[in-house]
Design a protein around this motif. Structure first.
Motif, PDB file in Angstrom:
ATOM      1  N   TYR A  31      21.165  34.721  19.701  1.00 53.06           N
ATOM      2  CA  TYR A  31      20.076  35.359  20.459  1.00 53.06           C
ATOM      3  C   TYR A  31      20.772  35.341  21.869  1.00 53.06           C
ATOM      4  O   TYR A  31      20.221  36.483  22.549  1.00 53.06           O
ATOM      5  CB  TYR A  31      19.019  34.348  20.525  1.00 53.06           C
ATOM      6  CG  TYR A  31      17.861  35.053  21.272  1.00 53.06           C
ATOM      7  CD1 TYR A  31      17.166  36.193  20.429  1.00 53.06           C
ATOM      8  CD2 TYR A  31      17.146  35.004  22.348  1.00 53.06           C
ATOM      9  CE1 TYR A  31      15.944  36.737  21.022  1.00 53.06           C
ATOM     10  CE2 TYR A  31      16.021  35.520  22.885  1.00 53.06           C
ATOM     11  CZ  TYR A  31      15.579  36.448  22.095  1.00 53.06           C
ATOM     12  OH  TYR A  31      14.291  37.428  22.573  1.00 53.06           O
ATOM     13  N   ALA A  32      21.863  34.713  22.352  1.00 50.53           N
ATOM     14  CA  ALA A  32      22.268  34.930  23.565  1.00 50.53           C
ATOM     15  C   ALA A  32      23.219  36.267  23.686  1.00 50.53           C
ATOM     16  O   ALA A  32      23.129  36.953  24.742  1.00 50.53           O
ATOM     17  CB  ALA A  32      23.400  33.783  23.835  1.00 50.53           C
ATOM     18  N   GLY A  82      18.599  30.486  11.552  1.00 54.94           N
ATOM     19  CA  GLY A  82      18.532  29.282  12.418  1.00 54.94           C
ATOM     20  C   GLY A  82      19.777  29.447  13.417  1.00 54.94           C
ATOM     21  O   GLY A  82      20.161  28.319  14.051  1.00 54.94           O
ATOM     22  N   HIS A 133      14.470  45.665  12.146  1.00 48.59           N
ATOM     23  CA  HIS A 133      15.303  44.899  12.966  1.00 48.59           C
ATOM     24  C   HIS A 133      16.213  45.802  14.005  1.00 48.59           C
ATOM     25  O   HIS A 133      16.400  45.297  14.969  1.00 48.59           O
ATOM     26  CB  HIS A 133      16.254  44.026  12.139  1.00 48.59           C
ATOM     27  CG  HIS A 133      15.789  42.809  11.567  1.00 48.59           C
ATOM     28  ND1 HIS A 133      16.260  42.119  10.675  1.00 48.59           N
ATOM     29  CD2 HIS A 133      14.160  42.466  11.920  1.00 48.59           C
ATOM     30  CE1 HIS A 133      15.411  41.112  10.466  1.00 48.59           C
ATOM     31  NE2 HIS A 133      14.187  41.416  10.733  1.00 48.59           N
ATOM     32  N   ARG A 177      19.236  38.769  12.223  1.00 53.46           N
ATOM     33  CA  ARG A 177      19.246  37.840  10.621  1.00 53.46           C
ATOM     34  C   ARG A 177      19.910  36.452  10.972  1.00 53.46           C
ATOM     35  O   ARG A 177      19.478  35.529  10.658  1.00 53.46           O
ATOM     36  CB  ARG A 177      20.204  38.742   9.816  1.00 53.46           C
ATOM     37  CG  ARG A 177      19.370  39.526   8.800  1.00 53.46           C
ATOM     38  CD  ARG A 177      20.059  40.067   7.610  1.00 53.46           C
ATOM     39  NE  ARG A 177      21.266  40.674   7.755  1.00 53.46           N
ATOM     40  CZ  ARG A 177      21.467  42.041   8.075  1.00 53.46           C
ATOM     41  NH1 ARG A 177      20.145  42.827   7.888  1.00 53.46           N
ATOM     42  NH2 ARG A 177      22.477  42.513   8.177  1.00 53.46           N
ATOM     43  N   TYR A 213      11.759  36.193  21.350  1.00 58.07           N
ATOM     44  CA  TYR A 213      12.308  35.307  20.364  1.00 58.07           C
ATOM     45  C   TYR A 213      11.026  34.493  19.432  1.00 58.07           C
ATOM     46  O   TYR A 213      11.242  34.442  18.154  1.00 58.07           O
ATOM     47  CB  TYR A 213      12.943  34.105  21.182  1.00 58.07           C
ATOM     48  CG  TYR A 213      13.652  33.032  20.421  1.00 58.07           C
ATOM     49  CD1 TYR A 213      14.884  32.937  19.915  1.00 58.07           C
ATOM     50  CD2 TYR A 213      12.881  31.778  20.081  1.00 58.07           C
ATOM     51  CE1 TYR A 213      15.516  32.120  19.151  1.00 58.07           C
ATOM     52  CE2 TYR A 213      13.635  30.866  19.355  1.00 58.07           C
ATOM     53  CZ  TYR A 213      14.879  30.920  18.886  1.00 58.07           C
ATOM     54  OH  TYR A 213      15.493  30.016  18.067  1.00 58.07           O
ATOM     55  N   GLY A 214      10.085  34.339  20.073  1.00 55.89           N
ATOM     56  CA  GLY A 214       8.753  33.382  19.344  1.00 55.89           C
ATOM     57  C   GLY A 214       8.287  34.403  18.093  1.00 55.89           C
ATOM     58  O   GLY A 214       8.117  33.954  17.448  1.00 55.89           O
ATOM     59  N   VAL A 228      19.832  34.908  13.964  1.00 61.17           N
ATOM     60  CA  VAL A 228      18.900  34.059  14.600  1.00 61.17           C
ATOM     61  C   VAL A 228      17.794  33.638  13.659  1.00 61.17           C
ATOM     62  O   VAL A 228      17.364  32.361  13.833  1.00 61.17           O
ATOM     63  CB  VAL A 228      18.199  34.922  15.838  1.00 61.17           C
ATOM     64  CG1 VAL A 228      17.206  33.959  16.631  1.00 61.17           C
ATOM     65  CG2 VAL A 228      19.405  35.558  16.822  1.00 61.17           C
ATOM     66  N   LEU A 229      17.229  34.465  12.802  1.00 61.21           N
ATOM     67  CA  LEU A 229      16.406  34.055  11.899  1.00 61.21           C
ATOM     68  C   LEU A 229      16.825  32.910  10.973  1.00 61.21           C
ATOM     69  O   LEU A 229      15.838  32.306  10.524  1.00 61.21           O
ATOM     70  CB  LEU A 229      15.981  35.329  11.256  1.00 61.21           C
ATOM     71  CG  LEU A 229      14.788  36.250  12.189  1.00 61.21           C
ATOM     72  CD1 LEU A 229      14.497  37.474  11.400  1.00 61.21           C
ATOM     73  CD2 LEU A 229      13.759  35.650  12.493  1.00 61.21           C
ATOM     74  N   ALA A 258      10.329  36.875  14.070  1.00 65.79           N
ATOM     75  CA  ALA A 258      10.045  37.019  12.710  1.00 65.79           C
ATOM     76  C   ALA A 258       8.999  38.193  12.339  1.00 65.79           C
ATOM     77  O   ALA A 258       9.011  38.459  11.185  1.00 65.79           O
ATOM     78  CB  ALA A 258       9.373  35.589  12.268  1.00 65.79           C
ATOM     79  N   ARG A 318      20.720  30.050  16.548  1.00 63.70           N
ATOM     80  CA  ARG A 318      19.842  30.453  17.911  1.00 63.70           C
ATOM     81  C   ARG A 318      20.952  30.974  18.873  1.00 63.70           C
ATOM     82  O   ARG A 318      20.409  31.790  19.645  1.00 63.70           O
ATOM     83  CB  ARG A 318      19.680  28.811  18.325  1.00 63.70           C
ATOM     84  CG  ARG A 318      18.558  28.992  19.585  1.00 63.70           C
ATOM     85  CD  ARG A 318      18.043  27.401  19.825  1.00 63.70           C
ATOM     86  NE  ARG A 318      17.447  27.159  20.898  1.00 63.70           N
ATOM     87  CZ  ARG A 318      18.067  26.972  22.167  1.00 63.70           C
ATOM     88  NH1 ARG A 318      19.425  26.910  22.094  1.00 63.70           N
ATOM     89  NH2 ARG A 318      17.569  26.912  23.129  1.00 63.70           N
ATOM     90  N   ASP A 319      22.266  30.612  19.052  1.00 61.70           N
ATOM     91  CA  ASP A 319      23.215  31.166  19.827  1.00 61.70           C
ATOM     92  C   ASP A 319      23.464  32.830  19.902  1.00 61.70           C
ATOM     93  O   ASP A 319      23.754  33.355  20.545  1.00 61.70           O
ATOM     94  CB  ASP A 319      24.577  30.626  19.431  1.00 61.70           C
ATOM     95  CG  ASP A 319      24.338  29.271  20.258  1.00 61.70           C
ATOM     96  OD1 ASP A 319      23.557  28.666  21.047  1.00 61.70           O
ATOM     97  OD2 ASP A 319      25.417  28.352  19.751  1.00 61.70           O
TER      98      ASP A 319
END
Lengths: 432, 187
Positions: free
Chosen positions: B35-36, B30, B81, B25, B72-73, B27-28, B76, B32-33
């Motif tokens: 995702y790490a 915005g 999830h 949630r 990642y791409g 990451v989606l 969505a 981005r970190d």
């Protein structure tokens, strides 16, 4: 038959298959700056004049952003189908799809060219090395055929002066027509030479180009050009090296490939290697014959002694660690020239005057070590270099190891002491 | 100089304890970190799945990176999830199989096994075990990999998967039984 308990076998499998290093930073560096792209329907929602339409429930992306709970898919589908979709909405969607398809076009051409390179049964191409101001340094012809057979002829005044033939996984031959001699060389069992490694990795590249270079016409071919940072394709080369790819828009095959290595200091010249005049899928029957021409002298080199090679490698790595503030080259494949350039830069060899400094001599001596690592990695498939994770303080960890003819392994540790060890002992060492 | 990884794949200290759903949630939305943390959480499992097919660490690392970037791409499009782990494993296996098919044609020199003679039996067995793991149900597979590849305690796995400890224990026990049967059959 394996009698171990399944839990033990799982733990053993972890020992064998575990990732040698973390890739978090590598992945994060390659991610797009924007958050994951929402699906087309989200774009449609934003551009829709009927903003009241509840398409939010269509998208998990919106669920996540807005915390909307979805209703069952079948009911949702029926409900949405029941609503009138205006011509305007349809047109907006078509425009969005059109724009999306157009923006995706260059990437897909690079991917197609990469696939064509992968599918080729063979290719032959001209290679030209060009220095500053377009000065010609060398010319030659490359022959390539799967699975990894390579032949490189170098030319002088249109005459072949050297002819290096390396059939895949078999000993090769390097013929010097000027000296009328030849030498037998070991099979490339590790990696291919850097440029060919780059081409090999390019064939598996599915990323995006950094720059569209536009269209151009060469030899009656309509070409589309792209520029890609070479490090995106081969992580072992510096980030400022560039690969330019010119693709024939008809056949989707690369028609020209340029690899540009900029000068790293005043003492160095930039170099561009160009491959063009590709001829595809020719018969390869006579390309990789390793027989020397009649009457040529055998100049095969005696293999260098193990101690000598180890000493060279240790010296190279010690010098690198000295100037890099305590680490070894952070790569998997050590390229002699790339590592030499990095070392010179770190040692402050930037001008012609700097070449008088003692540090320059140190760099020269160290280069032999990098070349030795590269040769071992190329010829010995049982060699592994762990410079990305092992540093000078890792006394017990293996930094570089390769297999000897005896079946034992030569191991250089993080603190640069070295030992010859049995395969069993190596296994224990590599678990540390 | 090229940036280098300071993270150690063998430690889990920096691992976020947030469940996958929460991280996704973020990451989606915005961040981005976030995702790490997901990459760090799953990199070992994904690498192992890639290795099981390609049997080479460099090639496995390449497909692992590709899988994370692709995921990642397409994040969505992931509907559930909580199913991020199994979904990621499917992606990496697809990429690795694709790569393996190519390899059969090209026999990439750099993709040759790194140490075929070092301990062929252990390697063979690892490949065998991992292929059996790949045949388990998604959820069972995830529990096995988290337990044996990430060395996570049952309670940690339960927290990550947002489910009771008993469910994890049950799944693990069921998965091990299935694995045992599958491996016995192969032997």
């Amino acid at each position: 038959m394996n009698t171990f308990d399944v839990e033990t076998r799982l733990k053993n499998a972890r020992g064998v298959a575990a990732a040698p290093r973390s890739i978090v930073d590598d992945v994060m560096r390659q991610l797009p700056a924007l958050p994951p792209k929402p699906a087309l329907l989200e774009i449609f929602r934003r551009t829709s004049p009927r903003r009241t339409l509840d398409v939010a429930s269509l998208l998990p992306w919106i669920d996540a952003a807005a915390g909307v709970r979805r209703e069952p898919r079948s009911r949702r589908f029926k409900r949405i189908c029941a609503r009138p979709i205006s011509v305007g909405l349809g047109a907006s969607l078509l425009v969005v799809i059109g724009v999306w398809a157009w923006t995706m076009r260059p990437t897909s051409l690079v991917a197609q060219a990469a696939r064509e390179l992968q599918r080729a049964a063979s290719y032959r191409c001209a290679t030209t090395m060009v220095g500053p101001d377009g000065r010609l340094i060398d010319r030659g012809i490359i022959y390539w055929s799967p699975p990894g057979s390579v032949r490189i002829k170098m030319l002088k005044d249109e005459q072949v002066v050297t002819d290096d033939i390396h059939p895949a996984s078999q000993p090769g031959i390097e013929v010097d027509h000027e000296k009328k001699s030849f030498r037998r060389v070991a099979a490339y069992r590790g990696t291919l030479p850097p440029l060919l490694t780059m081409l090999e990795k390019l064939s598996g590249f599915r990323g995006e180009a950094d720059r569209n270079l536009g269209r151009s016409r060469i030899n009656d071919m309509e070409l589309q050009g792209f520029e890609i940072a070479a490090s995106k394709i081969d992580r072992n080369v510096p980030e400022n090296h560039k690969l330019r790819l010119w693709i024939d828009t008809q056949s989707k095959r690369p028609a020209r490939i340029e690899y540009e290595r900029p000068a790293f200091a005043e003492t160095d010249d930039p170099l561009t290697v160009r491959l063009d005049d590709f001829v595809w899928d020719e018969p390869t029957d006579n390309w990789f014959v390793v027989e020397p021409p009649a009457g040529y002298a055998d100049a095969t080199l005696k293999p260098s002694k193990l101690d000598e090679t180890t000493k060279q490698i240790v010296l190279g790595l010690r010098t690198y660690a000295k100037y890099s503030d305590g680490h070894y080259p952070h790569v998997k494949l050590v390229y002699g020239d790339v590592t030499r350039d990095e070392l010179r830069k770190m040692a402050g060899i930037k001008t012609r005057e700097d070449m008088q400094k003692p540090a320059y001599k140190e760099c020269l001596d160290a280069t032999w070590g990098f070349a030795a690592i590269n040769t071992i990695q190329r010829e010995n498939q049982d060699s592994v270099y762990y410079g990305q994770t092992v540093g000078p303080n890792d006394r017990e960890k293996v930094l570089f190891r390769w297999k000897l003819e005896t079946g034992d392994y030569q191991v250089i540790f993080g603190d640069l002491h070295h030992e010859t060890v049995s395969p069993q002992h190596l296994k224990e060492l590599e678990r540390k | 100089m090229r940036p280098s990884s300071n993270r150690d794949v063998t430690t889990s200290e920096t691992r976020s304890e947030q469940p996958d759903e929460h991280l996704i949630r973020e990451v989606l939305a915005g961040n981005r970190d976030a995702y790490a943390d997901l990459v760090q959480r799953y990199e070992r499992q994904v690498h192992a799945a890639g290795w099981a097919i390609l049997r080479n660490h460099e090639a496995a690392e390449d497909v692992t990176q590709e899988a994370f970037i692709k995921a990642y791409g397409k994040l969505a499009t992931l509907r559930v999830h909580g199913g991020f782990g199994p979904w990621l494993l499917t992606i990496v296996r697809r990429i690795a199989l694709d790569r393996a098919r190519t390899k059969n044609r090209l026999v990439l020199v750099s993709a040759l096994p790194e140490m075929p003679s070092l301990d062929a039996t252990a390697e063979e067995d690892a490949a065998l075990v991992l292929s059996a793991v790949a045949k388990l149900h998604d959820r069972d597979q995830q529990v096995v990999l988290l337990r044996y590849f990430d060395d996570l305690a049952i309670a940690d796995i339960a927290a990550l998967l947002n489910c009771p400890v008993g469910t994890v224990t049950k799944r693990l026990s069921r998965a091990l039984t299935r694995l045992r049967d599958a491996l016995k059959e192969i032997s």
